[in-house]
Design a protein around this motif. Structure first.
Motif, PDB file in Angstrom:
ATOM      1  N   LEU A 195       0.832  -1.202   0.000  1.00 40.81           N
ATOM      2  CA  LEU A 195       0.000   0.000   0.000  1.00 40.81           C
ATOM      3  C   LEU A 195       0.869   1.255   0.000  1.00 40.81           C
ATOM      4  N   LEU A 196       1.977   1.233   0.760  1.00 35.40           N
ATOM      5  CA  LEU A 196       2.892   2.379   0.757  1.00 35.40           C
ATOM      6  C   LEU A 196       3.579   2.514  -0.601  1.00 35.40           C
ATOM      7  N   ASP A 197       4.013   1.390  -1.149  1.00 34.05           N
ATOM      8  CA  ASP A 197       4.746   1.442  -2.420  1.00 34.05           C
ATOM      9  C   ASP A 197       3.860   1.904  -3.579  1.00 34.05           C
ATOM     10  N   THR A 198       2.561   1.631  -3.480  1.00 34.29           N
ATOM     11  CA  THR A 198       1.665   1.985  -4.579  1.00 34.29           C
ATOM     12  C   THR A 198       0.868   3.252  -4.296  1.00 34.29           C
ATOM     13  N   GLY A 199       1.098   3.864  -3.134  1.00 35.13           N
ATOM     14  CA  GLY A 199       0.402   5.113  -2.825  1.00 35.13           C
ATOM     15  C   GLY A 199      -1.078   4.941  -2.545  1.00 35.13           C
ATOM     16  N   ALA A 200      -1.458   3.795  -2.006  1.00 36.89           N
ATOM     17  CA  ALA A 200      -2.870   3.568  -1.642  1.00 36.89           C
ATOM     18  C   ALA A 200      -3.076   4.083  -0.213  1.00 36.89           C
TER      19      ALA A 200
END
Lengths: 449, 163
Positions: B17-22
């Protein structure tokens, strides 16, 4: 080596209303090498606080320009500053940030020194078949030619030819008093050091600390968060900010909100009126400080103050209280060593408030400093463009700049060389001139002129 | 009681979620009273241990503060956050060190590779995670996350999504 002349780097013509810098002052390797020799290794620099080595045999390490330095307190309680390098082979004697040691044993060949830097043992000396001349040579750690303390702030010089520290600090010493006097016990660095680097010249940090002009441009994301938090002040879960009490920096603010002072030898202050508010952790001492120092000086302790002691010390008391040491590494790389500086003996509540305000604003993991350092890097990239090499950032405020002080400096009995009183939009940039005039004095003759 | 695969799933999910900006889904992993803490270092070997009296790199009590960080990072008003650096978390060495019916402690190691396209620069951050988890309404929430950052000379900037 580029054949620079000072007048080709700093175009300083007061009579013509001109002060401009050539971009090469920030990115030329030859200029950088001369800066290290002439400024960081050629005069007074800040080393640390005496409270970093409070007890006998305590020591801490730092850097003066490229030179590793150890500050040590001897058995009698006297502080000394030494090049942190064994006279035998040059190895660093102390490898840790700080510690306590009656003797320092060089880890390479076991030459041993006491906490006053005196050589106490050379391993297997008698069996060493040294020539007679060797005994006539000092084997002690090399002491810095000058070392001095002012109110707990320690300064050193790697060259002997410097003025006394009191003269070097001059009237700016009264701004160090404003820090030191916040507690009868003095000030301390809160445990926990934060170090960061940025890929740009050290003088961009020098300027940014004094830069009132960038705040609403570089930090709107932080300002917006503060405004939202202020609206929810009843929610104790968010960090309260000292900015909320003051509007001097807001575009719509009117009247005198602060200004700047410039001092001899390159020291400057950028300041703003904050008011005596419980948003500042010092508030618990407000009455005691007023009783001891009077209302004027007490109020100054609550003002926003960004102080630079040229060339490497900055104390920023704005969103919280930070002590920064600037360490240039290369023309385009700088290391910042930063601490929360705080009055000793403040309440646990005040200390916690100070820390939370600090982390949000000052840390490279916070919400403001990264927007500064990334901007420095954008400048450094831009400096490569020398089609028009002259930067235009040094004359804003020129017609408001006055010789000597004003009513606000008089409150401290302080006589700066120049002063500017400003509303929220003036944002003086002439105070940087003080940095570069000091810079030019130190660099005089360096370019073969 | 949480099993290691369940704990791994939660930690890997947070990383993704952090890596994909969610961001909203990331925030939803946190308890409203969650503690988010990255200590600073007192000396070469000792991180700060008391956020009330010692400096941290980041210390928040309450998810509300993480929401502020997301707002700033996505505001378009922060030059350090725009364009956002590309990050990938690697989460390894996951251990459930304490497990109760509705609470658990989980340790893990992390590496984050960050590529800042604006600066054309890659950085690597590494360290350890220490999670306190709380079971609520049929799912595990993060009640506390402590991040020990081992390489703490920070290259210009380090935001919540790259650690």
């Amino acid at each position: 080596m580029t054949d620079w002349r000072l007048c080709n780097l700093i175009d300083d013509r007061p009579a013509d209303g001109v002060f401009r810098l050539h971009r090469a002052i920030f990115d030329d390797p030859a200029v950088f090498t001369l800066e290290m020799a002439r400024i960081f290794e050629g005069g007074w620099v800040f080393l640390g606080l005496s409270s970093q080595a409070p007890d006998a045999h305590d020591f801490f390490t730092t850097q003066v320009g490229r030179v590793p330095v150890m500050v040590s307190r001897d058995g009698e309680g006297a502080l000394g500053a030494f090049v942190n390098s064994c006279p035998h082979k040059g190895a660093r004697i102390a490898q840790t940030w700080s510690g306590n040691a009656r003797v320092h044993v060089c880890p390479y060949h076991s030459w041993t020194f006491d906490s006053a830097g005196r050589n106490k043992a050379i391993k297997w000396k008698k069996a060493g078949c040294y020539p007679q001349e060797f005994d006539g040579t000092s084997h002690d750690l090399a002491a810095l030619p000058h070392f001095a303390e002012y109110r707990g702030f320690l300064f050193g010089s790697l060259v002997a030819d410097v003025m006394p520290i009191e003269d070097y600090l001059g009237e700016a010493s009264k701004l160090l008093d404003l820090v030191a006097d916040q507690s009868e016990e003095g000030v301390e660095l809160v445990p926990g050091r934060v170090t960061f680097t940025y890929d740009a010249n050290w003088k961009l940090q020098l300027e940014n600390c004094a830069d009132a002009y960038h705040f609403t441009s570089a930090h709107p994301s932080y300002i917006r968060i503060l405004e939202e938090r202020q609206r929810e002040a009843s929610d104790a879960g968010v960090v309260r900010s000292v900015w909320e009490n003051s509007d001097y920096w807001k575009e719509e603010a009117e009247g005198i909100g602060g200004g700047s002072f410039s001092f001899a030898n390159g020291h400057v202050l950028n300041w703003g009126i904050f008011g005596v508010s419980d948003a500042l952790p010092l508030y618990e001492r407000a009455e005691a400080l007023k009783a001891k120092f009077g209302e004027d000086k007490r109020n100054w302790m609550f003002n926003m103050r960004n102080l630079t002691i040229f060339p490497n010390l900055q104390i920023a008391e704005n969103a919280s209280s930070q002590l920064r040491v600037i360490r240039p590494i290369a023309p385009g790389k700088t290391e910042m060593r930063t601490w929360c500086i705080a009055p000793k003996g403040e309440s646990a509540r005040a200390r916690q408030q100070r820390l939370r305000q600090y982390e949000d604003f000052f840390n490279p993991t916070g919400m403001a400093t990264p927007d500064d350092t990334v901007s420095y890097e954008n400048c450094q990239r831009g400096f490569a463009g020398k089609v028009d090499p002259w930067l235009q950032s040094y004359v804003r405020g020129a017609t408001a700049s006055r010789p000597s002080g004003n009513a606000f400096s008089e409150m401290l009995g302080m006589a700066p060389e120049r002063s500017v009183l400003a509303d929220s939009q003036l944002c003086d940039e002439t105070l940087y001139q003080s940095y570069y005039r000091a810079w030019a004095q130190r660099m005089a003759g360096a370019f073969g002129e | 009681m949480i099993t290691r695969p369940e704990a791994e799933d939660l930690l890997y999910r947070e990383a993704l979620l952090l890596d994909t900006g969610a961001w909203q889904e990331w925030l939803d992993l946190y308890d409203p009273d969650a503690e988010f803490w990255i200590p600073a270092w007192k000396d070469e070997t000792t991180p700060t241990s008391d956020p009330a009296s010692e400096l941290s790199l980041v210390y928040y009590k309450g998810r509300r503060n993480l929401e502020d960080r997301v707002k700033r990072a996505t505001s378009g008003l922060s030059v350090a956050s725009t364009p956002r650096a590309r990050c990938v978390h690697g989460v390894t060495n996951v251990i459930v060190s304490e497990a109760q019916d509705s609470a658990a402690q989980v340790f893990a190691s992390f590496t984050v590779h960050r590529y800042d396209a604006r600066a054309e620069r890659s950085d690597l951050f590494y360290g350890r995670y220490e999670y306190q988890l709380r079971h609520d309404s049929g799912r595990w929430l993060i009640a506390a996350k402590k991040v020990i950052l081992l390489n703490d000379v920070i290259p210009t900037v380090l935001d919540f999504y790259s650690i």
